[in-house]
Design an enzyme around this catalytic site. Sequence first.
Site, mmCIF file in Angstrom:
data_model
loop_
_atom_site.group_PDB
_atom_site.id
_atom_site.type_symbol
_atom_site.label_atom_id
_atom_site.label_comp_id
_atom_site.label_asym_id
_atom_site.label_seq_id
_atom_site.Cartn_x
_atom_site.Cartn_y
_atom_site.Cartn_z
ATOM 1 C CG HIS A 1 -2.119 -0.926 1.039
ATOM 2 N ND1 HIS A 1 -2.904 -1.336 2.095
ATOM 3 C CD2 HIS A 1 -2.648 -1.494 -0.074
ATOM 4 C CE1 HIS A 1 -3.862 -2.133 1.636
ATOM 5 N NE2 HIS A 1 -3.732 -2.250 0.332
ATOM 6 C CG ASP B 1 -1.058 3.741 3.912
ATOM 7 O OD1 ASP B 1 -1.230 2.828 3.085
ATOM 8 O OD2 ASP B 1 -1.422 3.653 5.104
ATOM 9 C CG HIS B 2 1.989 0.710 4.762
ATOM 10 N ND1 HIS B 2 2.109 0.375 6.074
ATOM 11 C CD2 HIS B 2 0.696 1.093 4.594
ATOM 12 C CE1 HIS B 2 0.934 0.526 6.685
ATOM 13 N NE2 HIS B 2 0.060 0.963 5.799
HETATM 14 FE FE FE Z 1 -1.863 1.538 6.029
HETATM 15 ZN ZN ZN Z 2 -2.462 -1.003 4.295
#
Ligand code: FE
Ligand code: ZN
Length: 242
Positions: free
Chosen positions: A59, A61-62
């Site tokens: 993802h 946001d990672h």
């Molecule tokens: Fe996340």
């Molecule tokens: Zn995630």
Amino acid sequence: MAALDIVRIPVLSDNYVWLVHDPVSEATMVVDPAVAEPVLEAAAARGWTITDIWNTHWHPDHTGGNAAIKEATGCKVTGPAAEFARIPTLDVQVKGGDTVRLGNHVADVWDVPAHTAGHIAYHFAGDAAIFVGDTMFAMGCGRLFEGTAEQMFANMQKLGTLDDATRVYCAHEYTLSNARFAVTVEPDNAALAERLAAVESARAAGEATVPTSIGEERATNPFLRAPSAAELGRIRALKDAA
Ligand code: FE
Ligand code: ZN
């Protein structure tokens, strides 16, 4: 073996990036950098140079900071082999059963599919610490985007084998929302009611509530405490709709 120095960096609306430094080797690793700039600044402020990025899942946001941190530092990026196609910056692909090192500190890689199909966690058994990404949160668990309640139940069971003292480094500050939901699942759980009150005051004071610990989660996390995959699935669906 000197203790790891673990720094929490709040970024975006509710993400936590973890900066992990081994004072002996001076290796510095960052778990799931959503963005680059605040992470590079946090390292520089301590005189540390980032040598490694460890991702738990693909993802954005990672992984959003991977490229810029790699560009700035020449660090090595380690992450889930099963998500290689979605993390183009990966240098080292790992899977459950592998080990990765930060100086002399060894982490076991766990496969914890459910939030994403290839999600992994990093367990430093010798340091009583586990980096779980979006698998477990304080009083919660990750959404089942690419997996099943059965898989998440298995993940919770495995996390439940760890000692109470194990610190759980999750990737989001979802604690208050999770606690408010958890009390609806377990209205008679006194430890949970007490924790909700503590979390309400901590958040009102602008304080972070993670890392959490396996002991706290064992007492208050309805997803870890769920007696079956069916029950976990039922409450996960309720939380999704909340
Ligand atoms: Fe996340
Ligand atoms: Zn995630």
